[in-house]
Design an enzyme around this catalytic site. Structure first.
Site, PDB file in Angstrom:
ATOM      1  N   SER A 268      44.157  40.562  41.561  1.00  0.00           N
ATOM      2  CA  SER A 268      43.216  40.963  40.428  1.00  0.00           C
ATOM      3  C   SER A 268      42.520  42.126  40.688  1.00  0.00           C
ATOM      4  CB  SER A 268      42.078  39.745  40.451  1.00  0.00           C
ATOM      5  OG  SER A 268      41.155  39.890  41.536  1.00  0.00           O
ATOM      6  N   LYS A 269      41.758  42.758  39.886  1.00  0.00           N
ATOM      7  CA  LYS A 269      40.865  43.880  40.253  1.00  0.00           C
ATOM      8  C   LYS A 269      39.896  43.639  41.174  1.00  0.00           C
ATOM      9  CE  LYS A 269      37.451  47.002  37.912  1.00  0.00           C
ATOM     10  NZ  LYS A 269      36.331  46.782  39.127  1.00  0.00           N
TER      11      LYS A 269
END
Length: 512
Positions: A268-269
């Site tokens: 994920s970011k």
């Protein structure tokens, strides 16, 4: 059983929703589609699925196209370039979906449902209160407000009076759906575990993803659907929709997830922010002004990112790791895509970029380095910069590393590393350096001859090679690191070397 389209011309599509920046996992999906199409002499299509208007983000569509172009994933048809099956944005095709929803109703494969959101929430809570899961399928549909038990007159009245409705797929009861996935093999799902998915909504007169996706893939003659495993739960519905329409299905391949570096969950970011690496192909700035880093802006070469992503989940079956795009096209096979998730390794990403940097000529690297130098107010000859790049490129992973590795070629040091000075500088050092000046300044400079004479003098004098040479390096570089001393002097000139040595001696004698 799923009918395949193996004898058709290969046509694949990458169909993202413009709801934000394109995740690197989505880029890998696009890449695998591209490689598969090119290897089979087929076509790669970009379709934008933008029917969920509430989630659309301004600029996201343009971002997707720019990302693919930067990576060299050129599409044959799609948004921006057109093609025989245009338009390629679902919002521009919205008028055609309703007739297909009605076709399913006419064939008995779908029905109108008039339940409000509040009513569904209440029924769901009632089920939960009895410890049951609520599934909107054959077990409850006859007790809901649907067209299944309405007369034609009542149905027309409900449709005419503006009552909100949706069209749901009529999932057949207790049937084992057997499907084939190119990567995962045979998959079997019983329909009693599935709900009657919404296909069309009166609120906006737009289809849901499931209907639009199937209709577009059929009309665009898509032969293979290669997508992320998050769509695997939707596969039974999609297979049944093809069957309900009487259409031949494409072949399916569901790619595994890209995992966090520790392998625990989807990348994920937040993982990128926490560990300091990009998760987007190019930089993204959201509406609040928050900037998310991209591989392009971080200094990665597009071919390095492509090579990295190709090997995340695909095993070429050999020890080879560096592949050009042409080599990837030649060797790629969905049969060698692994089922399990692929862990993202930031250090391996750096390694790939380093390999591609080393492959570039000094002249190519000089062109990339010049803007960095100009930003620092340095105007240097291209040949000089290329010579510097040749000396330092083996120690760099990014062009962004060049300044820290080579600043001493362009500007004389103003300060000197204190730890190196404490370790290598002594009261005898100025006299030793004066002797080195005499060696390098006594005749036209030749780096091999000068190196030999300096090393011979140090050895014959019984001095420590490391101490003298590191003190010498401190004068020229300002630290105990850098390229070969005599390569540096050959480029900067012996006069500059003499100036730097004298300047360092004066600074050291003055207590730095």
């Amino acid at each position: 059983m799923l009918h395949t389209a193996s004898n058709k011309k290969v046509r694949v599509r990458f169909a993202p929703s413009p709801t934000g920046p394109l995740h690197i996992g989505g880029v890998r999906t696009a890449l695998f589609n591209y490689l598969f199409a090119k290897q089979r002499g087929g076509e790669f299509i970009l379709r934008i699925e933008d029917t969920d208007s509430a989630r659309l983000v301004p600029g996201a569509e343009e971002y997707i196209a720019e990302s693919l172009n930067w990576l060299g994933l050129k599409f044959d048809e799609g948004v921006g370039i057109g093609g025989a099956f245009a338009p390629y944005k679902q919002s521009e095709r919205k008028d055609l979906y309703f007739k297909y929803a009605l076709q399913l109703i006419d064939s008995g494969s779908a029905y109108y449902a008039f339940d409000s959101g509040e009513e569904l929430d209440l029924i769901r809570k009632q089920h939960e209160a009895h410890g049951k899961s609520f599934i909107y399928n054959h077990s409850v549909r006859n007790s809901m407000q649907t067209s299944l038990d309405m007369s034609a007159a009542e149905l027309q009245k409900r449709l005419a009076d503006g009552s909100g409705w949706v069209i749901r797929f009529k999932m057949p009861p207790c049937e084992d759906i057997i499907m084939h996935d190119i990567i995962r093999g045979e998959i079997k799902v019983n329909t009693d575990t599935l709900d009657d998915k919404v296909l069309f909504k009166s609120a906006d007169m737009l289809p849901t993803y499931h209907l639009a996706n199937i209709v577009d893939d059929k009309l665009m003659e898509i032969s293979h659907v290669i997508r992320g495993e998050e769509w695997l739960p939707s596969l039974p519905l999609h297979v049944l929709l093809y069957r309900a329409f009487g259409w031949e299905s494409p072949e399916f391949a569901h790619l595994s997830l890209l995992l966090k570096p520790d392998g625990k969950g989807k990348l994920s970011k937040r993982d990128g922010d926490r560990l300091g690496f990009p998760v987007f192909p190019i930089e993204w700035k959201n509406a609040e002004g928050e900037i998310s880093s991209g591989y392009r802006e971080a200094g990665y070469f597009p071919e390095a990112v492509v090579n990295l992503l190709a090997l995340l989940g695909w095993n070429p079956g050999t020890e080879q790791e560096i592949f050009s795009m042409d080599e990837l096209v030649e060797n790629f096979s969905l049969d060698r895509v692994i089922k399990s998730g692929a862990k993202f390794n930031p250090e391996k990403a750096r390694w790939f970029n380093q390999q591609y940097l080393r492959q570039k000529s000094a002249e190519e690297l000089a062109k990339l380095y010049q803007p960095v130098l100009k930003a620092k107010g340095i105007n240097a000859d291209n040949d000089f910069v290329a010579a510097v790049c040749e000396l330092i490129k083996e120690r760099a992973a990014f062009v962004n590393d060049f300044w820290n590795l080579s600043s001493y070629f362009f500007i004389a040091p103003e300060t000197y590393d204190e730890k190196a000075a404490a370790k290598y500088w002594s009261s005898e050092t100025p006299q030793q350096l004066q002797h080195i000046i005499e060696i390098i300044d006594s005749k036209p400079f030749n780096k091999e001859q000068a190196k030999q004479e300096v090393h011979a003098w140090i050895s014959d004098s019984g001095l420590k090679m490391g101490s003298v040479m590191n003190a010498f390096r401190l004068c020229i570089v300002g630290a105990s690191m850098g390229a070969d001393m005599f390569d540096i002097i050959e480029l900067t000139g012996k006069d500059e070397a003499v100036r730097r040595i004298k300047k360092a001696i004066a600074a050291m004698n003055g207590g730095m």
